[in-house]
Design a protein around this motif. Sequence first.
Motif: not given
Length: 304
Positions: A33-59
Motif C-alpha cells: 500500500v502506498l505510504d501516504e494511503d497507509l498513513q491515512r488508513y492508520l489515522q482513521l482506524v482504531h485497531a489493526v488485525v495483522f494475519v501471518i500464515d504459519i505455513n508461509d515464509h515469515w520474512f
Amino acid sequence: DTFFVQTTQELEKTRFNSIIPLELWDLPGNEDVLDEDLQRYLQLVHAVVFVIDINDHWFNPIAQFSDMLAAATEAKALHLVFHIFVHKMETLANENKNAKFNDIQRRINDEIDEQNLQSSPLVRSIAFHATSIYDHSIYEAFSSVVTRLIPQETLGQYENLLNSVHLSCGSKYAFLFDLKACLRLSANQETHEMPTFSLSVEYLKLLTSMSGAIGTGLREGTTDDAYSCQLVLSETIVAFWQINKELCLIMGLSSANWRAQRATIEYNVLMYRETLLRVLDVIEKHRKSNAAAIKGPTTARPVS
C-alpha cells in the motif's frame, strides 16, 4: 465455508453492529500500500488485525508489519492497537505449536529492535494470538479485538454487572456474547478457560443454526422479548438467555443448583437484563449526542 471465500483484491469495507458499531476494512496482504494511503488508513482506524500464515515464509510479513508500525508511529496514530493473528495453527503438530508461535513473536520483536521502533508507544499495544478456523481460538482472538475497542469505563460496567449476576446465581461461569458473531463481550472474572468458552460457542452456534427450525427468538426481525433455553449435560446445565437482538447471556450451572434455585436464577437474570438494557440505552444516547456534536463529515468508527 472459507474454501469458497475469494482472495481480497482491494480495500473492502463491511459494517458490523455489535455492542459497539464497527466498520471492518479488509486490505489485501499480497500487495504493498502506498505510504501516504497507509498513513491515512492508520489515522482513521482504531485497531489493526495483522494475519501471518504459519505455513508461509515469515520474512516478508514480518517486514510488512514493521513498516506498518513505523508508518503508524510517524503518523502519530497513537490510539491504535495491533493484534497479530498467527493463523492456521491446526497444520502444526501439538508439540510444535508453542515453539513456532514463540519464534514468530521473537522475530517480530527482533525486527522492531532492528528498526529502532522499540521506543514507540505503539509497541505496548501489540497482542499476539494463535488462531485457527477449526477450533474456537479465532472467536477468542476476535473477542479480544472487540473488547479492547470498548472504553475501559464502559467495559468495567459490563463486567461488574456480569459478575453480579454470576455470583447471585451461583454459576460456574458466565459470558455475555454477541449473538451473530459468537464473540465474547464480557466474562466473569474467574472465567478464562478455553473449554468453557468453547462449549458456550458451540451451544450458541447450534442455537443460531436451528433458530428457524425450532422457532427460537434468534430469528431475524424478532422483538427484543427475552428468550431462554437450556442444554442439559450430566452434572451441568448450560443456560442461554437472549438479552436483545444482538446480545445473549450464557451461564454454566450445576444441575442441583438449577433444580433448587431456578426461580431465583430466572429472577436474577431478569434484573440483569433490565439493568444492562438501561446501561446500553444510556451509552447509545451518549454516543449519538457526541456524534451530533461533531460538525462536518464523520470519520470511520472503530475498525478491526
